[in-house]
Enzyme design. Structure first.
Site, mmCIF file in Angstrom:
data_model
loop_
_atom_site.group_PDB
_atom_site.id
_atom_site.type_symbol
_atom_site.label_atom_id
_atom_site.label_comp_id
_atom_site.label_asym_id
_atom_site.label_seq_id
_atom_site.Cartn_x
_atom_site.Cartn_y
_atom_site.Cartn_z
ATOM 1 N N ARG A 70 -34.092 -98.226 66.733
ATOM 2 C CA ARG A 70 -34.682 -97.055 66.066
ATOM 3 C C ARG A 70 -33.614 -95.996 66.214
ATOM 4 O O ARG A 70 -33.316 -95.536 67.309
ATOM 5 C CB ARG A 70 -35.989 -96.668 66.758
ATOM 6 C CG ARG A 70 -36.629 -95.389 66.262
ATOM 7 C CD ARG A 70 -37.206 -95.527 64.869
ATOM 8 N NE ARG A 70 -37.741 -94.234 64.416
ATOM 9 C CZ ARG A 70 -37.035 -93.337 63.736
ATOM 10 N NH1 ARG A 70 -35.774 -93.579 63.393
ATOM 11 N NH2 ARG A 70 -37.587 -92.190 63.378
ATOM 12 N N HIS A 128 -32.461 -89.865 66.452
ATOM 13 C CA HIS A 128 -33.335 -88.949 65.720
ATOM 14 C C HIS A 128 -33.949 -87.947 66.700
ATOM 15 O O HIS A 128 -33.830 -88.113 67.915
ATOM 16 C CB HIS A 128 -34.449 -89.729 65.000
ATOM 17 C CG HIS A 128 -35.419 -90.407 65.942
ATOM 18 N ND1 HIS A 128 -35.134 -91.605 66.559
ATOM 19 C CD2 HIS A 128 -36.656 -90.044 66.394
ATOM 20 C CE1 HIS A 128 -36.153 -91.961 67.339
ATOM 21 N NE2 HIS A 128 -37.083 -91.024 67.262
ATOM 22 N N HIS A 171 -37.596 -85.098 66.980
ATOM 23 C CA HIS A 171 -38.870 -84.684 66.391
ATOM 24 C C HIS A 171 -38.978 -83.174 66.504
ATOM 25 O O HIS A 171 -38.977 -82.643 67.611
ATOM 26 C CB HIS A 171 -40.044 -85.356 67.107
ATOM 27 C CG HIS A 171 -39.885 -86.843 67.194
ATOM 28 N ND1 HIS A 171 -39.964 -87.653 66.092
ATOM 29 C CD2 HIS A 171 -39.600 -87.659 68.228
ATOM 30 C CE1 HIS A 171 -39.743 -88.903 66.445
ATOM 31 N NE2 HIS A 171 -39.524 -88.942 67.746
ATOM 32 N N GLU A 186 -42.432 -86.741 72.748
ATOM 33 C CA GLU A 186 -42.747 -88.178 72.630
ATOM 34 C C GLU A 186 -42.935 -88.801 74.009
ATOM 35 O O GLU A 186 -42.082 -88.665 74.879
ATOM 36 C CB GLU A 186 -41.594 -88.863 71.894
ATOM 37 C CG GLU A 186 -41.635 -90.384 71.907
ATOM 38 C CD GLU A 186 -40.507 -91.009 71.078
ATOM 39 O OE1 GLU A 186 -40.188 -90.485 69.996
ATOM 40 O OE2 GLU A 186 -39.936 -92.012 71.544
ATOM 41 N N HIS A 243 -32.801 -88.667 70.518
ATOM 42 C CA HIS A 243 -32.908 -89.947 71.226
ATOM 43 C C HIS A 243 -32.793 -91.138 70.292
ATOM 44 O O HIS A 243 -32.867 -90.998 69.075
ATOM 45 C CB HIS A 243 -34.217 -90.007 72.018
ATOM 46 C CG HIS A 243 -35.450 -89.766 71.179
ATOM 47 N ND1 HIS A 243 -35.886 -88.506 70.861
ATOM 48 C CD2 HIS A 243 -36.321 -90.613 70.587
ATOM 49 C CE1 HIS A 243 -36.977 -88.590 70.116
ATOM 50 N NE2 HIS A 243 -37.260 -89.856 69.926
ATOM 51 N N GLU A 303 -44.207 -89.844 62.346
ATOM 52 C CA GLU A 303 -43.001 -90.578 62.736
ATOM 53 C C GLU A 303 -42.081 -90.746 61.520
ATOM 54 O O GLU A 303 -40.876 -90.847 61.642
ATOM 55 C CB GLU A 303 -43.402 -91.943 63.306
ATOM 56 C CG GLU A 303 -42.291 -92.957 63.518
ATOM 57 C CD GLU A 303 -41.251 -92.568 64.568
ATOM 58 O OE1 GLU A 303 -41.502 -91.655 65.358
ATOM 59 O OE2 GLU A 303 -40.174 -93.184 64.556
HETATM 60 MN MN MN Z 1 -38.808 -90.700 68.574
#
Ligand code: MN
Ligand code: MN
Length: 392
Positions: free
Chosen positions: A97, A100, A102, A107, A146, A169
């Protein structure tokens, strides 16, 4: 700002963050829900009947790339869940993943299966890389950059909890999306590199990146290690349970044991068949539930004669607004396991048995219109978790 002023400012900001985390409701005002500011009832919660508080998360499609997926429960899928959103994510070996952040949520995660490596970068250039196993949790403060990658040759599965139900998300800030939309001339200047360096970079969000499996041992960051003052990792299930009775077990961690987790408390509740987490409420937090194993009957009391019961099965999500009375009961013949998240860094609850035991006999007698002697038989302290016969 001088270094001294900056230090004072940061100390003040930290104190404010701690205060707002404890107050709970303030966070929701920031999240766009004004009802907590002046106690005006939320329109969704002021109807004749309570709305549903269940969503079949694992039955939803979500975002699928290769054998990796992300499925989310936000206010879009589960309108009642204004304070907390959640995501079930599976990552296949060799997939990541991507980097990125948020903008609108912190999170918290519980690793259910497989192994995961994360890197996280916060203000001040502090970085941490951690490897996680089933039963471990992480917390990334709002806005910290992260990535998450699968370790080893088995896929990993984890459940993410965000302290904002409006968060999505799929509306997060990914590095490829940003770089892919920035003019090459600007990138060249930014990185002091020729424009051609950026030829062939992805032009839109990659989301799940796929490449070689990560090395056994994580390598140092380009800038070298600079460890943060607080770790982002906690080994929840490697610790003994906080509560263990005939009816079940509870593991829980809030910011008193996992100091970086200032806005989220997480728990694993195990109940034997027929086991009950007794009637209770949380004065300072909403509750988000995800059934990892088994079948659970959840009751919710919403004042004004409103009462609703939902049965949650493996992969289903439940949600209890702050202050609403509720209980969880294992209604299958196998043990059940529920992941529970709260949008507060300090855990608080009030149990019904504890409340009654906190009052004198005459008060209970008058309140229920029954003889005082009847209440002699009631528990003298909270029951918390019972087995199928009501035994602790
Ligand atoms: Mn995340
Ligand atoms: Mn609860």
């Amino acid at each position: 700002m001088s270094n001294l002023q900056r230090r004072d400012f940061l100390a003040g900001a930290a104190a404010f963050a701690a205060a707002t985390a404890t107050l709970g409701g303030r966070g929701r005002v920031a999240a766009g829900d004004p009802s907590f500011m002046n106690n005006v009832p939320d329109p969704l919660l002021s109807g004749k009947d309570l709305p549903t508080f269940k969503f079949a998360l694992e039955k939803s499609k979500g975002k699928v790339i290769g054998n990796s997926f992300g499925k989310e429960a936000t206010v879009e899928q589960l309108p009642i869940s204004k304070g907390i959103a959640g995501v079930s994510m599976k990552i296949e070996p060799g997939a990541m993943r991507e980097l990125h952040w948020h903008a609108t949520a912190a999170e918290w995660a519980f690793v259910d299966q497989g192994r995961v490596r994360t890197t996280v970068l916060g203000p001040g250039g502090y970085t941490e890389t951690n490897d996680f196993e089933p039963g471990d949790v992480w917390y990334f403060p709002r806005g910290h950059g992260h990535m998450l990658e699968c370790l080893g040759d088995e896929p990993c599965h984890f459940v993410l909890i965000f302290d904002n139900g409006y968060f999505s998300e799929f509306g997060t800030f990914s590095i490829t999306d940003w770089v892919g939309h920035t003019p090459k001339s600007l990138l060249a200047k930014n990185f002091s590199l020729p424009e051609s360096t950026f030829d062939g970079f992805p032009e839109s969000e990659v989301y799940f990146a796929r490449g070689a499996p990560p090395p056994q041992q994580a390598a140092d960051p380009l800038a070298g290690p600079k460890r943060p003052p607080l770790t982002h990792k906690h080994r929840l299930l490697a610790n003994p349970p906080l509560v263990s009775t005939k009816g079940g077990k509870l593991w829980m961690v809030d910011s008193t044991k996992f100091p970086i987790s200032k806005t989220i408390t997480g728990a694993i509740l195990e109940l034997v068949p027929g086991g009950l987490r007794e009637l209770h409420w949380h004065p300072t937090a909403d509750e988000w539930q995800y059934v990892l194993e088994g079948k659970v009957s959840v009751t919710m009391f919403g004042s004004g004669g409103r009462y609703r019961i939902e049965t949650l099965e493996k992969g289903d999500v439940g949600y209890i607004p702050q202050g609403y009375g509720h209980s969880l009961e294992n209604v299958s013949d196998k043990p059940c396991r529920v992941l529970i998240g709260f949008n507060s860094g300090i855990y608080e609850d009030i149990d019904l048995t504890e409340w009654m035991a906190g009052n004198p006999l005459d008060v209970l007698a008058t309140n229920f219109g029954k003889p005082a002697s009847l209440f002699e038989k009631f528990p003298r302290k909270d029951v918390f978790i019972t087995d199928k016969n009501g035994k602790q």
